[in-house]
Design an enzyme around this catalytic site. Structure first.
Site, short mmCIF file in Angstrom:
data_model
loop_
_atom_site.label_atom_id
_atom_site.label_comp_id
_atom_site.label_asym_id
_atom_site.label_seq_id
_atom_site.Cartn_x
_atom_site.Cartn_y
_atom_site.Cartn_z
N HIS A 1 1.57 5.64 -1.64
CA HIS A 1 0.92 6.62 -2.80
C HIS A 1 2.72 6.64 -3.53
O HIS A 1 3.38 7.80 -2.63
CB HIS A 1 0.34 7.96 -1.68
CG HIS A 1 -0.80 7.45 -1.25
ND1 HIS A 1 -2.11 7.18 -2.03
CD2 HIS A 1 -0.68 6.46 0.07
CE1 HIS A 1 -2.94 7.17 -0.88
NE2 HIS A 1 -2.64 6.37 0.09
N ASP B 1 1.50 2.52 3.61
CA ASP B 1 0.75 4.07 3.40
C ASP B 1 0.94 4.94 3.31
O ASP B 1 1.50 6.21 3.25
CB ASP B 1 -0.48 4.33 4.49
CG ASP B 1 -1.78 5.30 4.22
OD1 ASP B 1 -1.66 5.21 2.51
OD2 ASP B 1 -2.62 5.18 5.27
N HIS C 1 -10.47 1.45 2.33
CA HIS C 1 -10.13 1.74 3.24
C HIS C 1 -11.04 2.13 4.22
O HIS C 1 -12.15 2.51 3.55
CB HIS C 1 -10.74 4.15 2.63
CG HIS C 1 -9.78 4.92 3.96
ND1 HIS C 1 -8.68 5.54 3.69
CD2 HIS C 1 -10.87 5.01 5.01
CE1 HIS C 1 -8.86 6.24 4.44
NE2 HIS C 1 -9.59 5.99 5.48
N HIS D 1 -4.14 0.38 5.89
CA HIS D 1 -4.07 0.40 7.23
C HIS D 1 -4.69 0.67 8.62
O HIS D 1 -5.68 1.56 8.90
CB HIS D 1 -3.65 2.46 6.56
CG HIS D 1 -4.65 2.77 5.88
ND1 HIS D 1 -5.90 2.22 6.33
CD2 HIS D 1 -5.01 3.43 4.98
CE1 HIS D 1 -6.98 3.23 5.42
NE2 HIS D 1 -6.08 3.52 4.32
N LYS E 1 -9.80 -0.86 -5.45
CA LYS E 1 -9.58 0.73 -4.02
C LYS E 1 -10.15 1.23 -3.45
O LYS E 1 -11.28 2.10 -4.61
CB LYS E 1 -8.64 1.54 -4.13
CG LYS E 1 -8.68 2.31 -2.84
CD LYS E 1 -8.18 1.83 -2.03
CE LYS E 1 -7.68 2.32 -0.02
NZ LYS E 1 -6.91 3.22 -0.59
N HIS F 1 1.26 -0.95 -0.23
CA HIS F 1 0.08 -0.01 0.00
C HIS F 1 0.55 1.41 -0.34
O HIS F 1 1.66 1.75 0.97
CB HIS F 1 -0.61 -0.20 1.56
CG HIS F 1 -1.81 1.16 0.85
ND1 HIS F 1 -3.53 0.86 1.74
CD2 HIS F 1 -1.23 2.74 1.00
CE1 HIS F 1 -4.11 2.06 1.68
NE2 HIS F 1 -3.18 3.55 0.78
O1 DOR Z 1 -3.18 9.87 5.68
C1 DOR Z 1 -3.65 9.88 4.29
N1 DOR Z 1 -2.88 10.22 2.81
N2 DOR Z 1 -5.04 8.47 4.15
C2 DOR Z 1 -5.68 8.00 3.22
O2 DOR Z 1 -6.64 7.08 3.30
C3 DOR Z 1 -4.54 8.50 1.95
C4 DOR Z 1 -3.70 8.93 1.97
C5 DOR Z 1 -3.03 10.42 0.90
O3 DOR Z 1 -3.55 9.68 -0.11
O4 DOR Z 1 -2.40 11.27 1.42
ZN ZN Z 2 -2.59 4.71 1.28
#
Ligand code: DOR
Ligand code: ZN
Length: 354
Positions: A25, A257, A146, A184, A109, A23
């Site tokens: 980004h 995450d 989520h 998460h 997702k 997971h």
């Molecule tokens: O803290 C987070 N940041 N939680 C999320 O669900 C998304 C993520 C983000 O993309 O910034």
């Molecule tokens: Zn995330």
């Protein structure tokens, strides 16, 4: 030599099958270029979240995003991005058939509408997605959750626990064959729910939820770089997460995450949620496992349980961690912006060998 209690020599090196991040980004543009080397250095593969603006909703968009990730990789990196689609109520089952046919797209997702960064197009009524979920169940495409409600009447710290009863329980009953990952997780209730569920349900756990409780958001003042979603929780929840991650269950695996935002977007009157951990991801997990006297279980959590759940081969090569403290930089550059990594200016106990 006098008899007495014997203490094993402290572990100074750990060798692991190369881990994956289930997971992450990676964003796009200058931020993508800034962060992808950190993930690619540690992990062989990563499940890349689709919450770009606009979100990644089709297989064609996912494959185009994958190509941008590959072209941002440092020369010689052999990192494999595993792509996901952003579930909307407008998605149709044929997109799932396309995803199933495209080996590079692994999962879908679910974000509740408005739950977090770039989730405005998320789902309001899950029952509207049932035809898509039925196609996913039939074709064995996992659903990544989520797991929070966005009902404003629900306390912000209870949003995950309420999701379990209100949405996840009905979902597991409606689609018993659908494989799902509760992403998460942050609460004892989530640990218990996942542990008691069939093997179709697994969960990822972040390093920051294992290391920090909610006091970290308020140490001496408001700490925007410790603001993430789901929110950090009370200490007893953190203890339950550590027990789950280090306890040897195959249902829990590594998902950082890691979620970078430019510093100005975090240090703001309405700051973004997200903690950047990719610069030290595996090293931070090693701290947790060492603290729990469970370093021998780090490999299962980081390198085995994830591929086993996703039915992918475990990695062939290995990485080494060395017990050697190093200082995290106070910021990292992304184009004209900077962003602030977890532990900025402070020390991480383990170092990844070159
Ligand atoms: O803290 C987070 N940041 N939680 C999320 O669900 C998304 C993520 C983000 O993309 O910034
Ligand atoms: Zn995330």
């Amino acid at each position: 030599m006098a008899d007495g209690p014997r203490h094993p020599a402290p572990v100074t090196h750990i060798s692991l099958v190369r881990p994956d991040d289930w997971h992450v980004h990676l964003r796009d543009g200058a931020m993508l270029a800034a962060v992808v080397p950190d993930t690619a250095r540690r992990f062989a593969r990563a499940i890349v979240m689709p919450n770009l603006d606009p979100p990644v909703r089709t297989v064609a968009e996912a494959l185009a995003y994958r190509a941008r990730i590959l072209s941002a990789l440092p020369a010689g990196a052999s990192f494999q991005p595993l792509m996901t689609l952003f579930l909307t109520e407008a998605m149709r089952p044929h997109e799932i058939a396309r995803a199933h046919a495209a080996k590079a797209v692994l999962a879908v997702k679910y974000y509740p509408a408005g739950a977090t960064t770039h989730a405005a197009q998320g789902v309001r009524d899950l029952t509207r997605c049932y035809p898509v979920l039925a196609a996913m169940e039939r074709l064995d495409v996992p659903l990544l959750l989520h797991g929070e409600v966005t009902d404003p009447a629900v306390d912000a710290f209870d949003r995950e626990a309420v999701f379990l009863e209100r949405h996840l329980l009905p979902l597991t009953r409606a689609f018993p064959g659908l494989r799902m990952v509760l992403e998460h997780i942050t609460t004892r209730a989530a640990v218990e729910f996942v542990s008691a569920s069939p093997d179709t349900l697994a969960a990822t756990i972040t390093a920051h939820h294992l290391l920090l409780d909610r006091n970290a958001m308020f140490t001496g003042g408001l700490r925007p770089h410790h603001y993430c979603l789901p929110l950090l929780k009370r200490a007893h929840h953190r203890a339950a997460l550590v027990a789950a991650a280090t306890g040897g269950s195959r249902k829990f695996f590594l998902g950082t995450d890691s979620a970078p935002h430019p510093r100005h977007a975090k240090e703001s009157s309405c700051g973004c949620a997200g903690i950047y951990t990719a610069h030290a991801a595996l090293e931070l997990y090693a701290e947790v496992f060492e603290g729990a006297h469970a370093l021998d279980r780090l490999e299962g959590f980081a390198s085995c349980n994830g591929p086993d759940f996703y039915r992918l081969p475990r990695n062939q090569d290995r990485v080494t961690l060395i017990k050697e403290p190093w200082q995290v930089p106070s910021t990292k550059a992304a184009g004209a912006d900077v962003f602030v990594p977890l532990r900025a200016g402070e020390v991480v106990a383990w170092r990844l060998a070159d």
